[in-house]
Design a protein around this motif. Structure first.
Motif, short mmCIF file in Angstrom:
data_model
loop_
_atom_site.label_atom_id
_atom_site.label_comp_id
_atom_site.label_asym_id
_atom_site.label_seq_id
_atom_site.Cartn_x
_atom_site.Cartn_y
_atom_site.Cartn_z
N ASP A 15 31.09 -34.97 -8.73
CA ASP A 15 31.57 -33.64 -9.14
C ASP A 15 33.07 -33.54 -8.90
O ASP A 15 33.60 -34.10 -7.94
N ILE A 16 33.73 -32.82 -9.78
CA ILE A 16 35.15 -32.46 -9.61
C ILE A 16 35.21 -30.95 -9.75
O ILE A 16 35.25 -30.41 -10.85
N SER A 17 35.19 -30.26 -8.60
CA SER A 17 35.20 -28.80 -8.62
C SER A 17 36.63 -28.29 -8.59
O SER A 17 37.59 -29.06 -8.63
N LEU A 18 36.77 -26.97 -8.47
CA LEU A 18 38.11 -26.39 -8.46
C LEU A 18 38.87 -26.73 -7.20
O LEU A 18 40.10 -26.74 -7.20
N ASN A 19 38.17 -26.99 -6.09
CA ASN A 19 38.84 -27.23 -4.82
C ASN A 19 38.65 -28.63 -4.28
O ASN A 19 39.44 -29.07 -3.44
N SER A 20 37.61 -29.34 -4.71
CA SER A 20 37.30 -30.61 -4.05
C SER A 20 36.83 -31.66 -5.04
O SER A 20 36.38 -31.36 -6.15
N PHE A 21 36.95 -32.90 -4.58
CA PHE A 21 36.56 -34.10 -5.32
C PHE A 21 35.41 -34.72 -4.52
O PHE A 21 35.60 -35.10 -3.36
N ILE A 22 34.21 -34.80 -5.10
CA ILE A 22 33.02 -35.18 -4.35
C ILE A 22 32.56 -36.58 -4.75
O ILE A 22 32.34 -36.85 -5.94
N LEU A 23 32.43 -37.46 -3.74
CA LEU A 23 31.96 -38.82 -3.94
C LEU A 23 30.60 -39.01 -3.27
O LEU A 23 30.35 -38.44 -2.20
N LYS A 24 29.74 -39.83 -3.88
CA LYS A 24 28.49 -40.24 -3.25
C LYS A 24 28.61 -41.73 -2.93
O LYS A 24 28.66 -42.57 -3.82
N GLU A 25 28.65 -42.05 -1.63
CA GLU A 25 28.83 -43.44 -1.21
C GLU A 25 27.54 -44.22 -1.39
O GLU A 25 26.48 -43.66 -1.72
N ALA A 26 27.62 -45.52 -1.14
CA ALA A 26 26.48 -46.41 -1.35
C ALA A 26 25.31 -46.06 -0.43
O ALA A 26 24.15 -46.29 -0.78
N ASP A 27 25.58 -45.48 0.75
CA ASP A 27 24.51 -45.08 1.67
C ASP A 27 23.99 -43.68 1.38
O ASP A 27 23.30 -43.09 2.21
N ASN A 28 24.35 -43.12 0.23
CA ASN A 28 23.89 -41.81 -0.25
C ASN A 28 24.53 -40.63 0.48
O ASN A 28 24.09 -39.49 0.33
N SER A 29 25.55 -40.88 1.26
CA SER A 29 26.27 -39.79 1.92
C SER A 29 27.33 -39.23 0.99
O SER A 29 27.92 -39.96 0.19
N MET A 30 27.54 -37.93 1.09
CA MET A 30 28.51 -37.24 0.25
C MET A 30 29.85 -37.10 0.98
O MET A 30 29.87 -36.71 2.15
#
Length: 293
Positions: free
Chosen positions: A148-163
């Motif tokens: 996701d690329i929201s108005l305030n943040s850039f969200i990544l999901k790592e290989a271990d499923n952590s955000m």
């Protein structure tokens, strides 16, 4: 005392009569102002939908398109408000609102400098075609899929499923590696062989093992380099190309290559030594001589 009360009462009645007369006198202007505001609200809704639909064709982020639509609606309503105040001949009030809006905007801008910076960065990121949702990227020490690329943040999901939630400002100001922009990726495998090995044969067998599982296209070939004389082995590095777009493909390719190399080495009796330490005692102790002493 009674006369003062009567005078005050009469003054209030006069003011009420004056207000009523002013209201009746300005009633047509008031009706026009109300009509202008109603029309502006109606137009703002239509403009918001049209702008949102138009922006969605260029911007994949729904939050950004909604923001653009709301801003356009707000602009239309403000225009209608200013026209309505002008119809009521409230020019002084209009000037006061404009001055207050300028001062308030300055104060709010200073107070929310970081938030506004992230907001603008989010808008900029939404227009970057080389950063899309679903890409596998690496930035500021984190690596994962862009969810996701929201108005305030850039969200990544790592290989271990952590955000991982990263402020947009940080993404704009730091380098970003996007693995999804290319269809191929170079894989590196490092290994070591015993000092007794025939190095030319090791190179040929390793290259053949890799080419057996990953055919190299476009004239490329498997690269092989001896790197160092280690304590227990002669270490080498092998590099080759695979079709890959994310970390999972990269790990799978490396795993398959390691199994192929190990199988080929077992077939050709090539030793992959584990760390050992050999102790040599050149000066043998004379036990008999010590006993005689």
């Amino acid at each position: 005392m009674k006369q003062n009360i009567e005078a005050s009462f009469l003054e209030i009645i006069d003011k009420l009569k004056g207000w009523l007369g002013a209201f009746i006198e300005n009633l047509p202007n008031l009706v026009v102002a109300i009509i202008v505001m109603v029309i502006s609200f109606y137009i703002s809704r239509k403009v918001s939908k049209w702008i949102t639909k138009l922006a969605s064709k260029k911007i994949p982020q729904e939050s950004i398109t909604k923001l653009i639509g709301r801003i356009s609606a707000t602009v239309v309503v403000l225009i209608g408000l200013f026209l309505a105040l002008g119809a009521l001949d409230l020019s002084k009030t209009l000037n006061t609102l404009l001055a207050g809006a300028g001062i308030s905007g300055l104060v709010i801008g200073l107070a929310l400098q970081g938030t506004l910076s992230n907001l603008l960065s989010g808008v900029i990121l939404s227009f970057r075609k080389k950063i899309q949702i679903g890409n596998w990227v690496k930035t500021t020490g984190y690596e994962g899929e862009v969810v996701d690329i929201s108005l305030n943040s850039f969200i990544l999901k790592e290989a271990d499923n952590s955000m991982v939630i990263i402020p947009n400002k940080t993404i704009i100001e730091n380098p970003l590696k996007n693995y999804s922009l290319t269809k191929t990726m170079r894989i590196t495998v490092e290994c070591g062989v015993g000092y007794e090995s025939n190095l030319e044969e090791v190179e040929k067998i390793t290259k053949k093992a890799i080419e057996g599982v990953y055919h190299q296209n476009d004239g490329t070939e498997v690269e092989f380099y001896y790197m160092s004389f280690a304590d227990s082995s002669i270490n080498f590095k092998c590099r080759f190309w695979v079709d890959s777009k994310d970390a999972k493909n990269r790990l799978e390719a490396k795993s398959v290559a390691i199994m192929a190399i190990k199988k080929a080495f077992n077939t050709n009796n090539i030793n992959i030594p584990f760390p050992i330490r050999t102790l040599e005692f050149n000066n043998t102790l004379g036990v008999n001589s010590l006993t005689k002493q």
